[in-house]
Design an enzyme around this catalytic site. Sequence first.
Site, mmCIF file in Angstrom:
data_model
loop_
_atom_site.group_PDB
_atom_site.id
_atom_site.type_symbol
_atom_site.label_atom_id
_atom_site.label_comp_id
_atom_site.label_asym_id
_atom_site.label_seq_id
_atom_site.Cartn_x
_atom_site.Cartn_y
_atom_site.Cartn_z
ATOM 1 N N GLY A 15 67.458 10.699 30.056
ATOM 2 C CA GLY A 15 67.518 12.359 30.547
ATOM 3 C C GLY A 15 66.306 12.763 30.361
ATOM 4 N N GLY A 16 65.029 11.826 30.535
ATOM 5 C CA GLY A 16 63.818 12.528 30.425
ATOM 6 C C GLY A 16 63.051 12.930 31.610
ATOM 7 N N ARG A 18 63.412 15.915 32.874
ATOM 8 C CA ARG A 18 63.590 17.578 32.851
ATOM 9 C C ARG A 18 63.933 17.890 31.356
ATOM 10 N NH1 ARG A 18 68.081 15.882 35.710
ATOM 11 N NH2 ARG A 18 66.977 16.393 37.676
ATOM 12 N N ASP A 64 71.086 4.298 35.318
ATOM 13 C CA ASP A 64 72.465 5.032 34.946
ATOM 14 C C ASP A 64 72.843 4.626 33.476
ATOM 15 O OD1 ASP A 64 75.130 5.786 34.435
ATOM 16 O OD2 ASP A 64 75.679 5.198 36.753
ATOM 17 N N ASN A 91 69.255 11.244 24.843
ATOM 18 C CA ASN A 91 69.140 12.667 25.303
ATOM 19 C C ASN A 91 70.019 12.982 26.445
ATOM 20 O OD1 ASN A 91 68.126 15.799 25.579
ATOM 21 N ND2 ASN A 91 67.486 14.486 27.543
ATOM 22 N N SER A 143 75.276 18.413 20.645
ATOM 23 C CA SER A 143 75.294 19.961 20.734
ATOM 24 C C SER A 143 76.135 20.490 19.756
ATOM 25 C CB SER A 143 76.154 20.109 22.093
ATOM 26 O OG SER A 143 76.497 21.410 22.284
ATOM 27 N N TYR A 156 83.142 17.803 27.033
ATOM 28 C CA TYR A 156 81.694 17.830 26.765
ATOM 29 C C TYR A 156 81.755 17.857 25.086
ATOM 30 C CZ TYR A 156 76.932 19.363 25.967
ATOM 31 O OH TYR A 156 75.808 19.721 25.516
ATOM 32 N N LYS A 160 80.631 14.992 22.272
ATOM 33 C CA LYS A 160 79.364 15.259 21.364
ATOM 34 C C LYS A 160 79.869 15.237 20.033
ATOM 35 C CE LYS A 160 76.108 16.429 24.413
ATOM 36 N NZ LYS A 160 75.012 15.414 24.553
#
Length: 264
Positions: A15-16, A18, A64, A91, A143, A156, A160
């Site tokens: 997930g690098g 942004r 993915d 991430n 999170s 979600y 987490k």
Amino acid sequence: MTDLSAPSRVAVVTGGARGIGLAIGRWFLAHGYNVALLDIDVSTLDQAVADLAQPERVLGLHCDISNPSQVASAAKAVVERFGHVDALVNNAGVAVFKPVLQTSFEEWRTVLGTNLDGAFLCTQAFGALMVARGRGAVVNVASISGLRASTLRVAYGTSKAALIHLTKQHAVELGNAGVRVNVIAPGPVETEMAKLVHTVAIRSDYYDTIPLGRYGTTEEMANTVGFLCSDEASFINGQVLAVDGGFDAAGVGLPTLRKGAPAS
């Protein structure tokens, strides 16, 4: 202080392209690492790599992370380019914010597939490379929703919370091979996505609830991840660190009562 004359360490960040992931990539670059950024969004990833403007030190890989074969291919590409891996940051994440009874099984699986399965697959692939060398660090990005339940976050928050426990499972076993595994639990962070989806009312609620009275920054998340990957954190393993301005510590503390508490 990193010795830039020494062989470069290598960090992989999922997930690098942004937000927090890109900030983490920048931290690693600033501290002498070569960096592989994995992301499913090709155009944003290509733009991020171009903006970093260090083609010899940055590898962008479309991946993915919920797909085992794509993760395996990414691991092979990183080894071919940089030779080894010293740090992995899981991430990448997705979210579906819906009431419990309106969340479809497909949406549930999509969230769990990226947030939990993806971290499992990447740690299997890149963790094996670190275990083979007898050293390394993994940091998962969970999170605050993994520590405390909140409305509209059944998929979600559950993903987490599971990621936090997965961290401990990996820490217990991989620690025996010299690979440390930790997890951070960010509170609200000032990202472009947060600016789009957090209304004025939601932001006001967060300001009232968080003792420090603000959102975190992507740089603050990156600094924490970087520390956990560094030699300065060499005896920290299997821990969850809430980077949340005191949000989790506040528990059910009422903002109205806290506002009346003395400042000193």
